[in-house]
Design a protein around this motif. Structure first.
Motif, PDB file in Angstrom:
ATOM      1  N   ASP A 272       3.870  -5.023  32.881  1.00 59.00           N
ATOM      2  CA  ASP A 272       4.532  -4.520  31.669  1.00 59.00           C
ATOM      3  C   ASP A 272       4.190  -5.395  30.466  1.00 59.00           C
ATOM      4  N   THR A 275       0.472  -4.921  29.445  1.00 57.25           N
ATOM      5  CA  THR A 275       0.316  -3.577  28.884  1.00 57.25           C
ATOM      6  C   THR A 275       0.884  -3.516  27.468  1.00 57.25           C
ATOM      7  N   ILE A 313       5.770   3.503  26.404  1.00 54.65           N
ATOM      8  CA  ILE A 313       4.710   3.648  27.406  1.00 54.65           C
ATOM      9  C   ILE A 313       5.283   4.137  28.728  1.00 54.65           C
ATOM     10  N   LYS A 314       6.461   3.638  29.094  1.00 59.49           N
ATOM     11  CA  LYS A 314       7.083   4.103  30.339  1.00 59.49           C
ATOM     12  C   LYS A 314       7.494   5.571  30.234  1.00 59.49           C
ATOM     13  N   PRO A 317       3.216   7.380  29.987  1.00 66.83           N
ATOM     14  CA  PRO A 317       2.211   6.404  30.399  1.00 66.83           C
ATOM     15  C   PRO A 317       0.813   6.650  29.843  1.00 66.83           C
ATOM     16  N   LYS A 318       0.484   7.897  29.472  1.00 70.69           N
ATOM     17  CA  LYS A 318      -0.887   8.178  29.021  1.00 70.69           C
ATOM     18  C   LYS A 318      -1.209   7.519  27.679  1.00 70.69           C
ATOM     19  N   SER A 320      -0.775   4.413  26.957  1.00 71.99           N
ATOM     20  CA  SER A 320      -0.985   2.968  27.082  1.00 71.99           C
ATOM     21  C   SER A 320      -2.362   2.527  26.636  1.00 71.99           C
TER      22      SER A 320
END
Length: 366
Positions: A272, A275, A313-314, A317-318, A320
């Protein structure tokens, strides 16, 4: 060490001057180390009758300035047996003030003594405790009788000075109360706790990209400000909805909950963190800073951006790996108000600023 046979006249004169000044200013006094139970101290000290108390507070001491929170944490320390600093008192001789002959003047420790007094006479209601949550909003009389007895038997260590004049006492007071640098919260945590979770925080603070995006002076790093920021990222990004009002307790509770963190959860936090940092580097022109010339990053600003980014992002997710998303809003007055306004650490404000960042990022994704 100087060899007196090889000294020049100028060096000899200097050494003589040094010795004269030291001897002139040396304070000739004796001291004894004593321990008194709180119950005994309360018979000798009465904060409401300072003029007639055997232990009294002189006029050069500062007023009683400790907040209820500071007083409560001190009492909590006594209850759980943490060591506390010595209280310094001076035995006043009749040659100085005949009416004070045999009394003890408090040189250092007046805030502690007055706090103990307030608690024992039921004037202090404990607040913002960190360990003894069951005593929140409770007074001394609310303790079980057995615990009251044990508290009153708690020993307070004192250094009792003798043969020290008023000038010496004032000088000692000044030296004991100046020159020190208070520990930061993170320094205290690292100094009093040891856990795999805090080791993880320290490891993450060495991340090169983090140190690039979050410029910190050597002094701030020495005070572990970098670890403080990472702790805040982990805590807020995983638990911000449960924030109440006290940042310190909020962070400490998260440390306690994660002290035995698993290897799997460690890896999740590392991922995390990396990222989030990569996204900030790719999409925020100045990283966490407010401008190109800014040399530091305010904590609240960092919390909002770092936590909001990873939550976005969570949620999707795409995004990120996306670059050049419009983040000009981070330089707006609107965002600045959210991270600098009064009450920045109230529960609604914390939630508002983190979700503001999260939603601004998600709004850019079609």
């Amino acid at each position: 060490m100087s060899n007196i046979n090889n000294l020049t006249d100028q060096q000899l004169e200097h050494e003589t001057t040094v010795e004269e000044q030291i001897k002139k200013n040396q304070k000739d006094f004796d001291f004894d180390i004593r321990e008194y139970p709180i119950e005994f101290l309360m018979t000798k000290f009465n904060a409401k009758d300072n003029e007639n108390s055997e232990i009294y507070i002189p006029d050069y001491q500062r007023d009683f300035i400790w907040t209820d929170k500071q007083q409560s944490l001190f009492i909590e320390s006594l209850l759980i047996g943490l060591p506390i600093p010595y209280i310094f008192v001076a035995d006043i001789d009749r040659s100085e003030r005949i009416e004070s002959d045999g009394r003890l003047e408090v040189v250092d420790g007046s805030q502690r003594l007055r706090t103990i007094y307030r608690y024992c006479v039921d004037e202090l209601k404990l607040v913002n405790l960190e360990r003894l949550k069951a005593l929140e909003s409770k007074r001394f009389s609310d303790l079980p009788l057995s615990r009251q007895r044990r508290f009153l038997r708690t020993s307070i260590r004192m250094i009792e000075l003798t043969q020290i004049d008023e000038e010496g006492r004032r000088t000692m007071f000044d030296r004991l109360n100046t020159g020190g640098t208070l520990l930061t919260d993170m320094e205290k945590r690292r100094g009093t706790q040891d856990s795999p979770f805090l080791d993880l925080v320290e490891e993450m603070s060495r991340n090169d990209l983090f140190n690039k995006l979050v410029p910190l002076s050597a002094a701030k790093k020495n005070h572990k400000d970098d670890q403080e920021l990472i702790l805040r990222f982990l805590t807020y990004s995983n638990n911000y909805e449960n924030f109440q009002s006290q940042v310190r307790s909020f962070l400490n509770d998260f440390i306690e909950e994660n002290k035995d963190i698993s290897d799997e959860d460690k890896e999740k936090h590392r991922l995390d963190f990396v990222t989030m940092l990569n996204f900030v580097e790719n999409n925020f022109k100045y990283g966490f800073r407010k401008s190109e010339k800014a040399k530091s990053v305010p904590r609240v600003r960092y919390e909002a951006i770092s936590s909001g980014v990873i939550l976005a992002i969570k949620a999707n997710p795409k995004i990120s790996n996306q670059k050049d998303i419009d983040t000009s809003w981070v330089l707006s007055d609107e965002f600045n108000d959210k991270v600098t306004a009064d009450g920045a650490n109230s529960r609604p404000k914390v939630k508002e600023r983190i979700e503001y960042v999260k939603n601004k990022i998600l709004d850019q994704i079609k």
